[in-house]
Design an enzyme around this catalytic site. Sequence first.
Site, PDB file in Angstrom:
ATOM      1  N   ASP A   1       0.827  -1.204   0.000  1.00 21.32           N
ATOM      2  CA  ASP A   1       0.000   0.000   0.000  1.00 21.32           C
ATOM      3  C   ASP A   1       0.865   1.260   0.000  1.00 21.32           C
ATOM      4  O   ASP A   1       0.360   2.370   0.032  1.00 21.32           O
ATOM      5  CB  ASP A   1      -0.999   0.001   1.166  1.00 21.32           C
ATOM      6  CG  ASP A   1      -0.333  -0.140   2.517  1.00 21.32           C
ATOM      7  OD1 ASP A   1       0.771  -0.712   2.570  1.00 21.32           O
ATOM      8  OD2 ASP A   1      -0.905   0.328   3.516  1.00 21.32           O
ATOM      9  N   HIS A   2       2.188   1.088  -0.016  1.00 21.71           N
ATOM     10  CA  HIS A   2       3.088   2.234  -0.128  1.00 21.71           C
ATOM     11  C   HIS A   2       3.978   2.175  -1.367  1.00 21.71           C
ATOM     12  O   HIS A   2       4.565   3.174  -1.733  1.00 21.71           O
ATOM     13  CB  HIS A   2       3.951   2.355   1.134  1.00 21.71           C
ATOM     14  CG  HIS A   2       3.149   2.785   2.322  1.00 21.71           C
ATOM     15  ND1 HIS A   2       3.188   4.067   2.825  1.00 21.71           N
ATOM     16  CD2 HIS A   2       2.262   2.105   3.079  1.00 21.71           C
ATOM     17  CE1 HIS A   2       2.359   4.150   3.860  1.00 21.71           C
ATOM     18  NE2 HIS A   2       1.792   2.979   4.038  1.00 21.71           N
TER      19      HIS A   2
ATOM     20  N   HIS B   1       8.285   0.656  11.819  1.00 21.93           N
ATOM     21  CA  HIS B   1       7.133  -0.093  11.306  1.00 21.93           C
ATOM     22  C   HIS B   1       7.462  -1.477  10.727  1.00 21.93           C
ATOM     23  O   HIS B   1       6.914  -2.484  11.161  1.00 21.93           O
ATOM     24  CB  HIS B   1       6.436   0.789  10.286  1.00 21.93           C
ATOM     25  CG  HIS B   1       5.266   0.175   9.615  1.00 21.93           C
ATOM     26  ND1 HIS B   1       4.122  -0.145  10.303  1.00 21.93           N
ATOM     27  CD2 HIS B   1       5.060  -0.150   8.316  1.00 21.93           C
ATOM     28  CE1 HIS B   1       3.256  -0.663   9.443  1.00 21.93           C
ATOM     29  NE2 HIS B   1       3.794  -0.678   8.251  1.00 21.93           N
TER      30      HIS B   1
ATOM     31  N   ASP C   1       4.468   4.908   7.468  1.00 15.79           N
ATOM     32  CA  ASP C   1       3.909   4.229   8.638  1.00 15.79           C
ATOM     33  C   ASP C   1       5.016   4.121   9.672  1.00 15.79           C
ATOM     34  O   ASP C   1       6.162   3.861   9.326  1.00 15.79           O
ATOM     35  CB  ASP C   1       3.426   2.830   8.257  1.00 15.79           C
ATOM     36  CG  ASP C   1       2.176   2.909   7.383  1.00 15.79           C
ATOM     37  OD1 ASP C   1       1.616   4.017   7.253  1.00 15.79           O
ATOM     38  OD2 ASP C   1       1.769   1.866   6.834  1.00 15.79           O
TER      39      ASP C   1
ATOM     40  N   GLU D   1       0.781   9.516   9.406  1.00 19.47           N
ATOM     41  CA  GLU D   1      -0.276   8.524   9.259  1.00 19.47           C
ATOM     42  C   GLU D   1      -1.101   8.544  10.547  1.00 19.47           C
ATOM     43  O   GLU D   1      -0.616   8.932  11.605  1.00 19.47           O
ATOM     44  CB  GLU D   1       0.315   7.133   9.035  1.00 19.47           C
ATOM     45  CG  GLU D   1       1.135   6.640  10.225  1.00 19.47           C
ATOM     46  CD  GLU D   1       0.763   5.232  10.672  1.00 19.47           C
ATOM     47  OE1 GLU D   1      -0.342   4.784  10.374  1.00 19.47           O
ATOM     48  OE2 GLU D   1       1.611   4.604  11.327  1.00 19.47           O
TER      49      GLU D   1
ATOM     50  N   HIS E   1      -4.466   8.648   6.091  1.00 22.51           N
ATOM     51  CA  HIS E   1      -4.641   7.232   6.385  1.00 22.51           C
ATOM     52  C   HIS E   1      -5.409   7.034   7.695  1.00 22.51           C
ATOM     53  O   HIS E   1      -4.886   7.274   8.770  1.00 22.51           O
ATOM     54  CB  HIS E   1      -3.264   6.553   6.484  1.00 22.51           C
ATOM     55  CG  HIS E   1      -3.328   5.081   6.272  1.00 22.51           C
ATOM     56  ND1 HIS E   1      -3.733   4.226   7.257  1.00 22.51           N
ATOM     57  CD2 HIS E   1      -3.026   4.339   5.196  1.00 22.51           C
ATOM     58  CE1 HIS E   1      -3.675   2.990   6.779  1.00 22.51           C
ATOM     59  NE2 HIS E   1      -3.245   3.025   5.534  1.00 22.51           N
TER      60      HIS E   1
END
Lengths: 600, 571
Positions: free
Chosen positions: B43-44, B128, B149, B174, B385
């Site tokens: 998702d990044h 993360h 994140d 985030e 997010h």
Amino acid sequence: MKLYCLSGHPTLPCNVLKFKSTTIMLDCGLDMTSALNFLPLPLVQSPRLSKLPGWVLKDGNTFLDKELKDCSGHVFVDSVPEFCLPETELLDLSTVDVILISNYHCMMALPYITECTGFTGTVYATEPTVQIGRLLMEELVNSIERVPKAQSASLWKNKEVQRLLPAPLKDAVEVSTWRRCYTMPEVNSALSKIQLVGYSQKIELFGAVQVTPLSSGYALGSSNWIIQSHYEKVSYVSGSSLLTTHPQPMDQASLKNSDVLILTGLTQIPTANPDGMVGEFCNNLAMTVRSGGNVLVPCYPSGVIYDLLECLYQYIDSAGLSNVPFYFISPVANSSLEFSQIFAEWLCHNKQTKVYLPEPPFPHAELIQTNKLKHYPSIHGDFSNDFKQPCVVFTGHPSLRFGDVVHFMELWGKSSLNTIIFTEPDFSYLDALAPYQPLAMKCVYCPIDTRLNFIQVSKLLKEVQPLHVVCPEQYTQPPPTQSHRTDLMIDCQPPPMSYRRAEVLTLPFKRRYEKIEIMPELADSLVPLEIKPGISLATVSAVLHTKDNKHVLQLPPKPAQPPASKKRKRVNDDLPECKPLKPLLSGAIPVDQFVQALEK
Amino acid sequence: MLDCGMHMGYNDDRRFPDFSYITQNGRLTDFLDCVIISHFHLDHCGALPYFSEMVGYDGPIYMTHPTKAICPILLEDYRKITVDKKGETNFFTSQMIKDCMKKVVAVHLHQTVQVDDELEIKAYYAGHVLGAAMFQIKVGSESVAYTGDYNMTPDRHLGAAWIDKCRPDLLISESTYATTIRDSKRCRERDFLKKVHETVERGGKVLIPVFALGRAQELCILLETFWERMNLKAPIYFSTGLTEKANHYYKLFITWTNQKIRKTFVQRNMFEFKHIKAFDRAFADNPGPMVVFATPGMLHAGQSLQIFRKWAGNEKNMVIMPGYCVQGTVGHKILSGQRKLEMEGRQILEVKMQVEYMSFSAHADAKGIMQLIRQAEPRNVLLVHGEAKKMEFLKQKIEQEFHVNCYMPANGETTTFFTNPNIPVDISLGLLKRETALGPLPDAKKPKLMHGTLIMKDNSFRLVSPEQALKELGLAEHQLRFTCRVHIQDPRKEHETVLRVYNHLKGILKDYSVQHLPDGSIMVESILIQATAHSEDQGTKVLLVSWTYQDEELGSYLTSLLKKGLPQSTG
């Protein structure tokens, strides 16, 4: 700006730079060549070394016979080896704000500085430098401490006595500063003062100066340093290499536009080609082993050994040496091999790519897996069970005065089948061998020093064009043994400024400008006047705030309006608090207009 | 551009970002100075090959070394699932992933990377996942910090995020767990182990859908130590060929893990597992208890979904979702209580197995977000997010506690805010030293004025002393003097008048230097006062006051003061 030179050893530098309001120590190398004057420390009781005759003066005086021993025609000090410290008296080392470390070889004096001088600052170094530096210190402390020697010698250091001694003891310099090795608690305490940095990280010192480490290409995590303010730039180049070995390549571009470039840590063997030496190393090794002899390689536990193992990895199968055991013996052998595999980010491009696969960057992982390379903390324990001859042993210390190497010298020195191959350039191999003479074992000298040679230096200087070069005096003349080789010195214009131990240099610097910030409100209030095409002037009257060496200009506070009262107690109430400055008057005077205006 | 992710919940065009927001006509390369990827989660970074190779971008892409190493593997994995298993076309190819990775420049932590003459970026540790980084982006004195994140509490394999007091103009954070204050990690771990243990004890199978790299390693370390301590025999498997490889990355990038693992890795490498073995598809049908880690983590495709379908019908089994699931995924559906799932081909799958959710994803919770804001001291905060309602709550909290503006723009919305940077100029050292040499004033609170002339030429600004400015520009300085005659009625001798004036001024101008010179004149600072008798009227004295333009204020003040006459009592 001043440079205090605390070490006379060009590859183990220790300098202190005073720049703006900061005091920065550049490296703290420990000169260990002093250890060559001491008797080796054998791990196992050596009948030969323990029965040496005491040294007697020409007139028969025996008062030194406890301290000095006659061995193979040379005189050695019989005590724990001592090392030559950087100068500690030239300036008060407790005033040092930071220490910048360029590579793990140049930090060996750190515990002496941080633990014994009242130092309260911060040390900056990269992570591999710290980890491998710790290993080198651990090995050093370990190899000296595990052979306890009660005796310490000090009588001979007396100036009057030293005069009477034979060379080289007679000529040993700074003997009063020689110290015993530090202890592990001191090492730990010293290392705890280190702050880790990465290449190209900008570190602010007190808002006045910015320091940045750059890759120097010489060893894992080795760095050159840029020390700069907004207008001045000093480059500190120490131990750099342009050869493609395992570390990340040298960053040359960032050294450009330096006002001063301090150049230390060039190759110690300017006449030897490292590639050729590696080839010779492999050949001699193969020849010895094929004829049934053993090979001893005195080395540090990190650095060139990685490259040697990599060469051997490619070489042994083709040379038919697949069944010859390779032993790496050091209290930190395992750690060194493991650590080398986790610093991918500090390695050359090829090795980095391997990690992406993911594979270990160094092939010695495979040598270990296939049992071709075995590592042991010392000759005691497992090693004695596994030991098979003929074999190749890598072990320390390269000075041959302490560490497991002493044992192998005693063990293998008598046979002409065996070979000792010197690869580390820090010690003269003849001096290192002196206490073991007469020796039957073959000696091969293949010094591998990947640091810059003089041809590379002159290319580098042409490339980065510093205004001034500062270097140890040794680099401004040909080597004493090859005085005709004028190519073995630094050649640049203007000629380099040279320094020697305990000297203070004033660096040629003219600081003319400083950065200051104008607050937006003040900027809004300025009235620029175009004086000449493209050039405007504005008069600024503002309040100067200086904090943490940063200067800011603010709008002056509005003078407090006196309350409009009729009773004025004091006339000076309406004296202006601060006088805004009138602009300077200049330019053409329109006399006619002026007269006309007056007439009206 | 910060990150280039994909949406797990969609299988159509919506899974990739709409890059036409950047430009509709023209190449992306012309509009973007660089792309920064914070970490390897899809998702990044999942849209990166699509973005660079299919839409077209040739500029630099920055990421840390571990991200650069792992990112292409996850992309390839993702591509295989989408193209090979689902048979989709119009997707990026393996070659595109390779070409895309060629544009990547790896960065070190804390290294200042000069993207161009003005733009510089710097990475900070984010915790993360392995190699996750936060980035500071700076031009001149203005800066933005982007967190990606992050995790503010160290876990079993990674350290905590850290940033220095960089005071960015904007912090983009985030806010996945905007309002959650998670209970202590230890409780969650105990809970997790208890549930796994119970299920295994009653002969059930435990499915833990994970992403190959990240949480998986943390949970493996957890289970490995638990199995060893409790001497358990039930097998633990890790699906996909990635296992071995994934753990290898952790071994080689051990400098990115937490302090404890880094310190002990020579003696015992935490990523060499004894109890955890590679999974084979056939094992899923084996009788008896087992624990299986399977990818992907949101049960949206691949092996985890296959195993889930096999085991869902048995109430003895359990699925533990250790992380966040995007809307639209099977993971999200079962977590929101759905027990009848429509699978491909209109098949209905009834879920009888137990479904557990354990928040193991390493995002900062509300406390962590506040902590990071405290560390960085931003002037504005922008939340991305997360769920709008929770973010709204956090936004208010941030505004209250830190008195900074906080924004939470929706997709496609543009936020504008203003900065007011100081203007850097060069000051001549002579002028600065002259000012500082005066030393601290007796009254430190009284502002000290500095006078200088700012020379503006092309784009350079230099502040120098007025004299230097004139000299440099070759301008002659004019002297402008004002002279004024003040008539005073005083019959006394001239020198007596002077003395009266002197005493009068001395009494009033306490803070000024007032001198009586031997030649009979008076100097107030640099203002000259002389007295002569009036040529016609000896009772009138003429006071000549002369001052330069620079002293205009004091000069006019003195004149008006003297015009009022001398006090009678003096003299």
